[in-house]
Design an enzyme around this catalytic site. Structure first.
Site, PDB file in Angstrom:
ATOM      1  N   THR A   1      -8.620   6.471  -1.797  1.00  0.00           N
ATOM      2  CA  THR A   1      -9.967   5.921  -1.942  1.00  0.00           C
ATOM      3  C   THR A   1     -11.007   7.011  -1.680  1.00  0.00           C
ATOM      4  OG1 THR A   1      -9.639   5.097   0.310  1.00  0.00           O
ATOM      5  CG2 THR A   1      -9.533   3.482  -1.467  1.00  0.00           C
TER       6      THR A   1
ATOM      7  N   LYS B   1      -8.595  13.683   4.765  1.00  0.00           N
ATOM      8  CA  LYS B   1      -7.703  12.521   4.715  1.00  0.00           C
ATOM      9  C   LYS B   1      -6.659  12.716   5.812  1.00  0.00           C
ATOM     10  CE  LYS B   1      -6.758  13.662   0.353  1.00  0.00           C
ATOM     11  NZ  LYS B   1      -6.621  12.596  -0.598  1.00  0.00           N
ATOM     12  N   ARG B   2      -5.814  11.692   6.067  1.00  0.00           N
ATOM     13  CA  ARG B   2      -4.744  11.892   7.038  1.00  0.00           C
ATOM     14  C   ARG B   2      -3.925  13.124   6.669  1.00  0.00           C
ATOM     15  NH1 ARG B   2      -3.963   7.880  11.110  1.00  0.00           N
ATOM     16  NH2 ARG B   2      -2.180   9.153  11.675  1.00  0.00           N
TER      17      ARG B   2
ATOM     18  N   HIS C   1       0.805  -1.227   0.000  1.00  0.00           N
ATOM     19  CA  HIS C   1       0.000   0.000   0.000  1.00  0.00           C
ATOM     20  C   HIS C   1       0.831   1.266   0.000  1.00  0.00           C
ATOM     21  CE1 HIS C   1      -3.939  -1.915   0.948  1.00  0.00           C
ATOM     22  NE2 HIS C   1      -3.163  -2.825   1.508  1.00  0.00           N
TER      23      HIS C   1
ATOM     24  N   LYS D   1     -14.793   8.103  -3.362  1.00  0.00           N
ATOM     25  CA  LYS D   1     -16.017   8.392  -2.601  1.00  0.00           C
ATOM     26  C   LYS D   1     -16.581   9.759  -2.995  1.00  0.00           C
ATOM     27  CE  LYS D   1     -13.959   5.637   1.030  1.00  0.00           C
ATOM     28  NZ  LYS D   1     -13.073   5.690   2.201  1.00  0.00           N
TER      29      LYS D   1
ATOM     30  N   LYS E   1       0.568  14.601   1.092  1.00  0.00           N
ATOM     31  CA  LYS E   1      -0.801  14.857   0.641  1.00  0.00           C
ATOM     32  C   LYS E   1      -1.030  16.354   0.392  1.00  0.00           C
ATOM     33  CE  LYS E   1      -2.564  10.772   3.127  1.00  0.00           C
ATOM     34  NZ  LYS E   1      -3.263   9.886   2.200  1.00  0.00           N
TER      35      LYS E   1
HETATM   36  C1  F58 Z   1      -3.082   3.809   2.216  1.00  0.00           C
HETATM   37  N1  F58 Z   1      -2.143   3.446   3.247  1.00  0.00           N
HETATM   38  C2  F58 Z   1      -2.426   4.518   1.053  1.00  0.00           C
HETATM   39  N2  F58 Z   1      -1.590   3.111   5.469  1.00  0.00           N
HETATM   40  O1  F58 Z   1      -1.715   5.652   1.524  1.00  0.00           O
HETATM   41  C3  F58 Z   1      -3.523   4.948   0.087  1.00  0.00           C
HETATM   42  O2  F58 Z   1      -2.970   5.554  -1.046  1.00  0.00           O
HETATM   43  C4  F58 Z   1      -4.335   3.729  -0.316  1.00  0.00           C
HETATM   44  O3  F58 Z   1      -5.452   4.129  -1.060  1.00  0.00           O
HETATM   45  C5  F58 Z   1      -4.814   2.972   0.902  1.00  0.00           C
HETATM   46  O4  F58 Z   1      -3.731   2.631   1.739  1.00  0.00           O
HETATM   47  C6  F58 Z   1      -5.533   1.686   0.548  1.00  0.00           C
HETATM   48  O5  F58 Z   1      -4.772   0.941  -0.354  1.00  0.00           O
HETATM   49  C7  F58 Z   1      -2.516   3.495   4.542  1.00  0.00           C
HETATM   50  O6  F58 Z   1      -3.647   3.837   4.851  1.00  0.00           O
HETATM   51  C8  F58 Z   1      -1.766   3.110   6.795  1.00  0.00           C
HETATM   52  O7  F58 Z   1      -2.753   3.575   7.330  1.00  0.00           O
HETATM   53  C9  F58 Z   1      -0.663   2.498   7.618  1.00  0.00           C
HETATM   54  C10 F58 Z   1      -1.220   1.734   8.791  1.00  0.00           C
HETATM   55  C11 F58 Z   1      -0.112   1.166   9.652  1.00  0.00           C
HETATM   56  C12 F58 Z   1       0.863   2.220  10.087  1.00  0.00           C
HETATM   57  C13 F58 Z   1       1.411   3.000   8.907  1.00  0.00           C
HETATM   58  C14 F58 Z   1       0.279   3.582   8.052  1.00  0.00           C
END
Ligand code: F58
Length: 834
Positions: free
Chosen positions: A671, A563-564, A372, A675, A569
């Site tokens: 994502t 978003k985060r 990811h 949405k 970003k």
């Molecule tokens: C996200 N990653 C990607 N990681 O940033 C985003 O582009 C993508 O659409 C999404 O995954 C789904 O594929 C992400 O959300 C985390 O939240 C990790 C969780 C564990 C700690 C580090 C961040």
């Protein structure tokens, strides 16, 4: 208790626990209020009613749930196991009612009881068991798996404290603990009889088995018990209810008592604390997680519990371990469960006495892995000493996997020792590490990225050597989101309008939305569409006023970035645009400018100082702009605190413009972009992640594109990038930066935002300055386009109607066909695009 004595043979008497007529639902809600919440209607609170309604819904899921569970053993189906450290499920009630097909009946039943179903739905505290996109993706995928009739289990961790709640105080983020279980959780069932034990630390011993074979025994120092909590996941009109099985860690009685009895009270208590700590809290990490021992404990704990669970099912099915890979397909959601590769090997070798080659063949046929992220700081690696002390047997197995794998590399690329070092699962540069992404890659038969560009970059960069070795292993599966939650539940008005024109088939087959396209040219439909969008904005405006005290005008353009918070970003690029507009207004107060409301939402990792400063920056700019009489309310900036799934459900339907402005090559997919577009927002974005595919789907002219491409980003950085030069040569940018530096947005304090400005002027790692002018020009086009509301509505309708590809049903169908080799239920697979 039967509802009523039958009056005539034609009257069907329903069972109170399962019947779905309005009369039966009413009675069931009252019964559950009495028997479960122990309350009478006169003194019941909203939460009591939530509990009663939720239990009424759950009762109606049970028969299908048990049938599905039983079918694991009866039908010869491969079960998909989605292993994920995070499941960001959001509130269940509305979604479950929808998927059961009981929305109208429950609404009516509530009404006849004098209750407001929406108010009851709002009582649910959402299980925030995830950070962001990755965890939410897992939740969307569970919805699609059940909808498509695929037998599946989601395996994860039942964190006692989920994602922190965010408050904004004086513009700064403040974190509060999330005790989401405060009022209980009506959806879960604790199953102590299905507990498993997981070892930690200790040592290994060689020995000879009865046949004289050399074997290894792991003698753990601690043993922790994993208790499963099951939550039913109901498919949309599919009759399938799958299981989300989350593990809670507890102390084993025997271990605890042994110590206690021997007088080692402190040791006993320490052991209990150790065990209970493991699933206590979700790591809110976007930043460095290296060396966090508890995180490795969490990962091994839930992965081992899940694999042991599958082994137990395997025995219960009466199947030999030799056919494990035919019964189970395990998807690793990022590297967090990738220790599973070594754990399955251990179970097969040590517990089942299998030979290495057979065990390895089973393991690699069973696992597949989704990546990811390309961000180097998010790629997990564990320092060897830490790994060795916690999982000594697994390290031995990983060494053996690595030795055999590197031998293969040497045979394939003779003499290329540099390549061998690059590909080694053990990183031997300086300090030694276990590279979890490489373990996952070597131990899986398929590796996938989450959007076309991302997969391409994986092949070119992150896993380039592995791609050269096994090109067929790498596939793309572009992410998708569930239209049940993100349209049908969260935007009932738009859903009703769409359904009134094309029926409700789109909820189970999003490609059906294509049939709305012709209506984009119908001015009456466009007016209805605009009305629906406007009503959504009114609702959000009321919420904003209540939540933040800021008044916003629903007639203004709602420009949203939720978003985060992360530098890649580029929320701060958005702020640079806001400041540019502000300066234009200050320089020319009578400027004709399209009124805009800028909406931000998102959490910063507690330790990510720059992200927290960006939140403060947004709020500081908002404070000045929202209160400046020269602005005359034409610009508003709002930071909505505590972004969550339910929060997203309010925002997506109300946005006109979706900000997807990451530095190209950095956002794996995104994502939220999907949405927003489904809900009719137009996108301003870079050629990054799934934006590229969204643009292809909606048509380039209906997507506001700006900025460098991923290739150009790399070339710019490689050529020696000097943000300082851009600052000097761009008057608009300089004016904006100087105003921030002067303290105009910090009550004269010239130090507050200095770290942010210094980082931009000196490094600008994420190329805000390089993309600044292109972004501003593009935003000017957006403003111009918004003036023509008829054209805008047309584009909005076409955006929504072309989102079929971004349903998670399509993604899951691709996983089933291309990776798991399991069938989707006949008739429920999405049809190809017309
Ligand atoms: C996200 N990653 C990607 N990681 O940033 C985003 O582009 C993508 O659409 C999404 O995954 C789904 O594929 C992400 O959300 C985390 O939240 C990790 C969780 C564990 C700690 C580090 C961040």
């Amino acid at each position: 208790m039967p509802e009523q004595a039958p009056q005539s043979p034609s009257i069907v008497v329903e069972d109170d626990r399962t019947g779905t007529s309005v009369t039966t639902l009413k009675q069931a809600i009252l019964d559950n209020l009495y028997y479960i919440a122990a309350k009478m209607p006169e003194n019941a609170t909203d939460i009591d009613y939530f509990t009663a309604v939720a239990c009424t819904v759950r009762d109606r899921m049970l028969a299908q749930w048990m049938t599905t569970l039983e079918s694991y053993s009866r039908e010869d189906l491969r079960v998909v196991c989605y292993l994920s450290a995070e499941f960001l499920m959001g509130p269940y009630l509305a979604n479950n009612i929808l998927n059961l097909g009981l929305t109208d009946s429950f609404r009516q039943a509530a009404k006849e009881l004098g209750l407001d179903l929406d108010r009851i739905i709002e009582q649910e505290s959402e299980p925030g068991l995830g950070n962001g996109g990755l965890g939410r993706l897992a939740a969307c995928y569970l919805d699609s798996l059940a909808t498509l009739g695929v037998r599946a289990i989601g395996y994860g961790i039942r964190y006692e404290f989920g994602m922190f709640h965010q408050q904004i105080r004086d513009g700064w983020q403040v974190e509060m603990t999330d005790y989401w279980l405060r009022y209980g959780n009506p959806w879960e069932i604790r199953r102590p009889q299905a507990a498993v034990d997981v070892g930690f630390a200790g040592h290994t011993e060689p020995y000879k088995d009865a046949q004289g074979n050399d074997r290894v025994r792991w003698v753990p120092r601690s043993v922790v018990r994993g208790i499963p909590y099951d939550t039913p996941i109901v498919g949309y009109h599919s009759g399938v209810v799958n299981d989300l099985r989350l593990w809670k860690s507890e102390a084993t009685e025997s271990f605890y008592f042994e110590r206690f009895n021997s007088g080692d009270y402190q040791g006993a208590v320490a052991e209990k604390v150790f065990a209970e700590n493991i699933t206590k809290v979700l790591y809110p990490n976007d930043e460095e997680i290296e060396g966090k021992e508890l995180r490795l404990q969490q990962q091994y704990f839930f992965t081992s519990c899940s694999l042991q669970d599958m082994v137990r099912f395997q025995h219960r099915f009466g199947c030999a371990m030799e056919t494990f890979q035919s019964e189970w397909a395990i998807q690793l959601n990022d590297t967090h469960p990738s220790i599973g590769v070594a754990e399955l090997m251990r179970l097969l070798l040590d517990d089942h006495g299998m030979g290495w080659d057979q065990a390895w063949s089973i393991t690699t046929s069973t696992f597949s892995f989704t990546n990811h992220t390309l961000l180097p700081e998010a790629l997990e690696r564990w320092p060897l000493p830490l790994f060795a002390s916690l999982l000594p047997r697994h390290l031995e197995i990983i060494y053996e996997i690595n030795a055999r794998f590197l031998q293969e590399v040497r045979e394939r690329f003779p003499g290329d020792e540099a390549r061998v070092a690059r590909m080694s699962i053990i990183d031997e540069n300086d300090q030694k590490y276990v590279r979890m992404a490489y373990l996952a890659c070597v131990g899986s038969h398929k590796v996938n990225g989450v959007a076309e560009l991302h997969t391409q970059l994986i092949k070119q960069e992150l896993f380039h050597d592995f791609y050269e070795m096994w090109p067929e292993k790498f596939v793309n599966i572009t992410n998708g989101v569930t239209p049940r939650r993100w349209l049908a539940v969260s935007n009932p008005e738009q859903s009703a309008l769409m359904t009134s024109k094309i029926g409700d088939g789109w909820i189970g087959d999003l490609d059906e939305l294509r049939r709305l396209e012709v209506l984009a040219d119908d001015s009456a439909f466009r007016a209805q569409w605009r009305k629906v969008q406007y009503d959504g904005k009114v609702r959000l405006s009321n919420y904003i006023l209540k939540d933040t005290g800021v008044t916003v005008d629903p007639a203004s353009m709602f420009d949203a970035q939720v978003k985060r918070i992360h530098e890649y970003k580029r929320q701060h690029l958005n702020v640079l645009h806001i400041l540019t507009l502000y300066h234009r207004l200050k320089n020319n107060p009578n400027l004709d400018i399209a009124p805009r409301t800028f909406l931000f939402g998102g959490k910063a990792a507690p330790g990510y100082v720059m992200a927290k400063l960006i939140i403060k920056f947004i709020n500081a700019v908002g404070e000045v702009i929202n209160n400046d009489p020269d602005v005359k309310h034409r610009l508003k900036v709002v930071f909505l605190p505590d972004y969550s799934v339910s929060f997203g459900q309010r925002v997506y339907p109300a946005a006109d413009l979706s900000e997807q402005i990451s530095t190209a090559g950095k956002e794996a997919s995104g994502t939220g972009n999907m949405k927003f577009a489904m809900n009719g927002a137009l996108t301003i974005g870079t050629l990054d992640g799934a934006n590229i595919e969204i643009r292809e789907a909606v048509g380039a002219e209906k997507f506001f594109l700006f900025g460098l491409t991923a290739d150009q980003v790399q070339a710019t950085l490689a050529a020696g990038y000097h943000p300082w030069d851009i600052y000097h040569s761009n008057d608009g940018l300089r004016e904006v930066i100087d105003s921030v530096a002067s303290g105009q947005f910090s009550h004269g304090d010239q130090e507050l935002f200095r770290p942010l400005l210094d980082s931009l002027l000196q490094h600008d790692t994420y190329l805000l300055f390089a993309d600044y002018q292109s972004y501003i020009d593009c935003q000017d086009q957006v403003a111009q386009a918004y003036l023509d509301q008829e054209k805008w509505s047309r584009a909005s309708i076409l955006n929504a109607s072309r989102m079929g590809k971004f349903s998670s049903d399509r993604s899951i169908t691709e996983y089933c066909e291309g990776i798991w080799n399991v069938a989707v239920k006949a008739g429920s697979a999405p049809k190809p695009l017309p």
